[in-house]
Write an enzyme that holds these catalytic residues in place. Structure first.
Site, PDB file in Angstrom:
ATOM      1  N   HIS A 165       0.816  -1.220   0.000  1.00  0.00           N
ATOM      2  CA  HIS A 165       0.000   0.000   0.000  1.00  0.00           C
ATOM      3  C   HIS A 165       0.851   1.273   0.000  1.00  0.00           C
ATOM      4  O   HIS A 165       0.345   2.358  -0.285  1.00  0.00           O
ATOM      5  CB  HIS A 165      -0.978  -0.007   1.172  1.00  0.00           C
ATOM      6  CG  HIS A 165      -2.174  -0.880   0.918  1.00  0.00           C
ATOM      7  ND1 HIS A 165      -3.269  -0.465   0.215  1.00  0.00           N
ATOM      8  CD2 HIS A 165      -2.417  -2.177   1.249  1.00  0.00           C
ATOM      9  CE1 HIS A 165      -4.161  -1.448   0.133  1.00  0.00           C
ATOM     10  NE2 HIS A 165      -3.661  -2.503   0.753  1.00  0.00           N
TER      11      HIS A 165
ATOM     12  N   HIS B 259      -4.444  -8.947  -3.718  1.00  0.00           N
ATOM     13  CA  HIS B 259      -5.345  -9.362  -2.640  1.00  0.00           C
ATOM     14  C   HIS B 259      -5.994 -10.708  -2.951  1.00  0.00           C
ATOM     15  O   HIS B 259      -6.223 -11.514  -2.048  1.00  0.00           O
ATOM     16  CB  HIS B 259      -6.392  -8.275  -2.369  1.00  0.00           C
ATOM     17  CG  HIS B 259      -5.808  -7.038  -1.731  1.00  0.00           C
ATOM     18  ND1 HIS B 259      -5.340  -5.971  -2.459  1.00  0.00           N
ATOM     19  CD2 HIS B 259      -5.570  -6.730  -0.430  1.00  0.00           C
ATOM     20  CE1 HIS B 259      -4.869  -5.046  -1.642  1.00  0.00           C
ATOM     21  NE2 HIS B 259      -4.996  -5.478  -0.385  1.00  0.00           N
TER      22      HIS B 259
ATOM     23  N   GLU C  51     -11.579   0.168  -5.018  1.00  0.00           N
ATOM     24  CA  GLU C  51     -10.685   0.380  -3.855  1.00  0.00           C
ATOM     25  C   GLU C  51     -11.192   1.473  -2.933  1.00  0.00           C
ATOM     26  O   GLU C  51     -11.243   1.218  -1.713  1.00  0.00           O
ATOM     27  CB  GLU C  51      -9.261   0.685  -4.326  1.00  0.00           C
ATOM     28  CG  GLU C  51      -8.308   0.808  -3.155  1.00  0.00           C
ATOM     29  CD  GLU C  51      -6.881   1.081  -3.556  1.00  0.00           C
ATOM     30  OE1 GLU C  51      -6.603   1.244  -4.752  1.00  0.00           O
ATOM     31  OE2 GLU C  51      -6.042   1.134  -2.628  1.00  0.00           O
TER      32      GLU C  51
ATOM     33  N   HIS D  44     -14.347  -0.091  -0.863  1.00  0.00           N
ATOM     34  CA  HIS D  44     -13.466  -0.965  -0.090  1.00  0.00           C
ATOM     35  C   HIS D  44     -12.838  -0.226   1.085  1.00  0.00           C
ATOM     36  O   HIS D  44     -12.801  -0.741   2.209  1.00  0.00           O
ATOM     37  CB  HIS D  44     -12.395  -1.569  -1.018  1.00  0.00           C
ATOM     38  CG  HIS D  44     -11.107  -1.857  -0.351  1.00  0.00           C
ATOM     39  ND1 HIS D  44     -10.096  -0.919  -0.237  1.00  0.00           N
ATOM     40  CD2 HIS D  44     -10.654  -2.967   0.278  1.00  0.00           C
ATOM     41  CE1 HIS D  44      -9.084  -1.461   0.420  1.00  0.00           C
ATOM     42  NE2 HIS D  44      -9.384  -2.691   0.741  1.00  0.00           N
TER      43      HIS D  44
HETATM   44 CU1  CUO Z   1      -4.935  -4.144   1.206  1.00  0.00          CU
HETATM   45 CU2  CUO Z   1      -8.032  -3.838   1.884  1.00  0.00          CU
HETATM   46  O1  CUO Z   1      -6.335  -4.225   2.708  1.00  0.00           O
HETATM   47  O2  CUO Z   1      -6.613  -3.253   0.559  1.00  0.00           O
END
Ligand code: CUO
Length: 631
Positions: free
Chosen positions: A174, A201, A311, A326
């Site tokens: 991330h 993911h 996302e 998300h």
């Molecule tokens: Cu990596 Cu939800 O945890 O995007």
């Protein structure tokens, strides 16, 4: 112009914790930083919270644009005085990873910087106490505690969810792919970022589900009924840099609530609406953009557009209409225990990228998200033979060589984490002893035949999936394809005739080869050796490359496929990458993703054949293997 060594020292210094300034000697604030410092220092920074993310984005953009390293350093030092510390650290990681003048410089390992995000608070506080009581500078060892008992069946998976390497990988992913990345401002593309969000993911889920089956547990159930009661989790973590705020635990039986606190407002009703709109986009293959225009999801880029939408990242085509589904789900679940803040509780672990994977709900949340992508992929025609074959190339045989051929052994092994360099401000060495999964080294022997007259460069794709489901039945191919985990992908030159390809497990394109510790970085600097190899901290831990299996020896099928590199390669394949760790899950920094095919190919689309054997073409081969977990 600083040398790499000098730059390395500067970067290490960036992470030293300043003593707080008293007002009288507060430094001047650079005008570029005005407006920052909105997130109170006592709040745990969340890279899923849109309010936090916006401030972090502003800061990393400023740091990224700093004139030179001196300017960069000054800005960081000033920011540390009045900006939330976790937010600054995140922004510094993003900026260091992307600045052109810091290529090749290593970031201190995050788990050493922030051990409090990976080790239970009981152990952290024991370490602090023992360090205070120390009478000499001998290393102190403390044992990490377990966070659950086996009254909770999910306890069995704690070794996976709470694994330091897996959580660090997720944090770094991330950081390499910030939701807030704007190529127009940063001047660098993040090729297929939305697709990689889906794929990385998806692979985490596949790996988790392989291990669940091995442990006799059901595969992950998606979290899409928001009025359903959910399971509990207690992380035992506390964020030392935020006045040791406890990450809230969640008793079982809570139901999602509207969130309205700390400038954050999201309702369950809105979330339902966003979910339906996203599902509609997936099914119709069309997205409504900000101007109301219908944009078709094409076979080449549709999944990337959908990834950004779900996302949702700053490159979402329409976050007004599709929301930030998300990220909001992470946020709302992380506040389910105190949605309006009346009890002044901090977030649960689902709220930060370094801690989210610990919670079983992480996988349920992401299974629901993954289902959206699968729904979309179902609308795309299955691969034709011509999209799968490699004329003239036959894979004759595949074997996995380990102590026993086609049997892999896994086991738990001891490891240590140094605490003295990070935020705990210890006087000397204190190491936490913990355990992680590991596997014996192995290699693949692949025998293939090139019946053409010419040399051919092939991409070798290696995947692994379990054979039997929860009930001991063979897993149907269109379910099994979601279990396939990528083990490796590499190129090989095939001469006409028979070729034997051997590849070591340690060379895998999905793993990082162990992180360099802070002490190792310091040794390099002190010994004067120029740190000349590029570094990228993203990557699945090497020790967790293969599933755990089970004690009896769990049945898996290894799938090997050779494809024509001329059709796979991207224009930039000749460029030497800055950072080559774990290209399959992390991509290449500042370059195109090094494979033209869809991520997860050939298992990303529905398969027409009745079983995996019927799917095979001459350029593919299966091998049954067993994975045995040893106590
Ligand atoms: Cu990596 Cu939800 O945890 O995007």
């Amino acid at each position: 112009m600083s040398t790499l060594r000098e730059k390395q020292l500067i970067v290490l210094q960036l992470f030293e914790r300043p003593e707080p300034h008293v007002d009288a000697d507060a430094p001047e604030r650079d005008i570029r930083l005005s407006g920052l410092g909105r997130l109170p220092k006592s709040v745990i920074f969340s890279a899923f919270n849109s309010v936090h993310l916006q401030e972090a984005c502003e800061l990393y953009q400023i740091l990224y644009a700093a004139r030179d390293l001196i300017d960069f350093q000054t800005l960081v030092q000033q920011a540390k005085q009045f900006v939330n510390e976790g937010l600054v650290m995140y922004a510094v990681y993003v900026a260091v990873l992307h600045r052109d003048d810091l290529v090749g410089v290593k970031l201190p390992p995050y788990q050493e910087q922030r051990p409090d995000l990976f080790i239970p608070a009981e152990t952290i506080f024991q370490a602090i106490q023992e360090d205070k009581r120390r009478i000499d500078d001998q290393p102190i060892i403390v044992n990490s505690i377990e966070t659950t008992t086996n009254l909770d069946p999910e306890y069995k998976l704690a070794y996976f969810r709470e694994d330091i390497g897996i959580n660090v990988h997720h944090y770094h992913w991330h950081v390499v792919y910030p939701a807030t990345w704007l190529p127009t401002i940063m001047g660098k593309i993040k090729d297929r970022k939305g697709e990689l969000f889906y794929y990385m993911h998806q692979q985490m889920l596949a790996r988790y589900d392989c291990d669940r089956l091995g442990l006799g547990l059901q595969r992950v159930i998606p979290y899409h009924n928001f009025d359903q009661k959910i399971g509990g989790y207690a992380s035992h973590l506390a964020s030392v840099i935020n006045d040791s705020k406890i990450f809230a635990s969640r008793p079982a039986g809570l139901i999602l609530q509207d969130v309205n606190r700390d400038g954050q407002q999201v309702t369950v009703e809105e979330l339902e609406r966003f979910k339906d709109r996203l599902m509609q986009a997936a099914h119709l293959g069309k997205v409504i953009d900000e101007s109301g225009k219908l944009v078709s999801l094409t076979i080449e880029t549709g999944i990337d557009v959908l990834g950004a939408l779900v996302e949702a990242s700053y490159t979402s085509l329409n976050s007004t209409y599709y929301g930030t589904f998300h990220n909001d789900l992470h946020d709302m679940l992380s506040l389910i225990h105190d949605p309006d803040g009346r009890y002044k509780q901090s977030i649960g672990v689902l709220g930060t990228t370094a801690t989210a994977v610990r919670d079983p709900m992480f996988f349920r949340l992401h299974r629901a998200v993954d289902n959206m992508f699968v729904e979309y992929k179902r609308t795309i025609p299955s691969y034709q033979h011509t999209e799968l074959d490699f004329p003239g190339i036959t894979v004759e045989n595949v074997e996995v060589k380990a102590t026993v051929t086609n049997v892999l052994n896994t086991f738990m092994t001891d490891d240590y984490l140094e605490l003295k360099h990070g935020v705990l401000r210890l006087k000397g060495t204190v190491k936490v002893k913990f355990q992680h999964i590991d596997h014996e080294p192995f290699c693949y022997d692949i025998l293939c035949h090139n019946s053409t007259q010419d040399e051919k460069t092939a991409t070798v794709r290696i995947f692994l999936a379990p054979v039997y489901d929860e009930l001991g039945h063979e897993i149907p191919i269109n379910e099994q394809r979601r279990f396939f985990i990528e083990l490796d992908k590499f190129q090989v030159l095939l001469i006409p005739g028979l070729n034997k390809v051997t590849r070591n497990s340690s060379e895998s394109a999905v793993t990082a080869k162990g992180s360099t510790t802070h002490d190792e970085i310091l040794n390099d600097v002190e010994s004067g050796s120029e740190v000349d190899h590029s570094y990228c901290s993203c990557g699945w831990p090497d020790y967790s490359l293969v599933p755990r299996g089970n004690r009896r020896g769990m049945d898996f099928v290894l799938f090997v496929m050779l494809t024509d590199y001329e059709e796979d390669c991207v224009d930039e394949s000749h460029i030497v990458p800055e950072c080559k760790n774990s290209t399959s899950y992390c991509g290449l920094q500042n370059q195109k993703y090094p494979d033209k095919r869809a991520m997860g190919y050939p298992f990303d689309r529905s398969i027409k054949a009745n079983n995996i054997e019927k799917f095979l073409l001459p350029n593919m081969k299966l091998q049954n293997i067993k994975i045995q977990f040893n106590v």
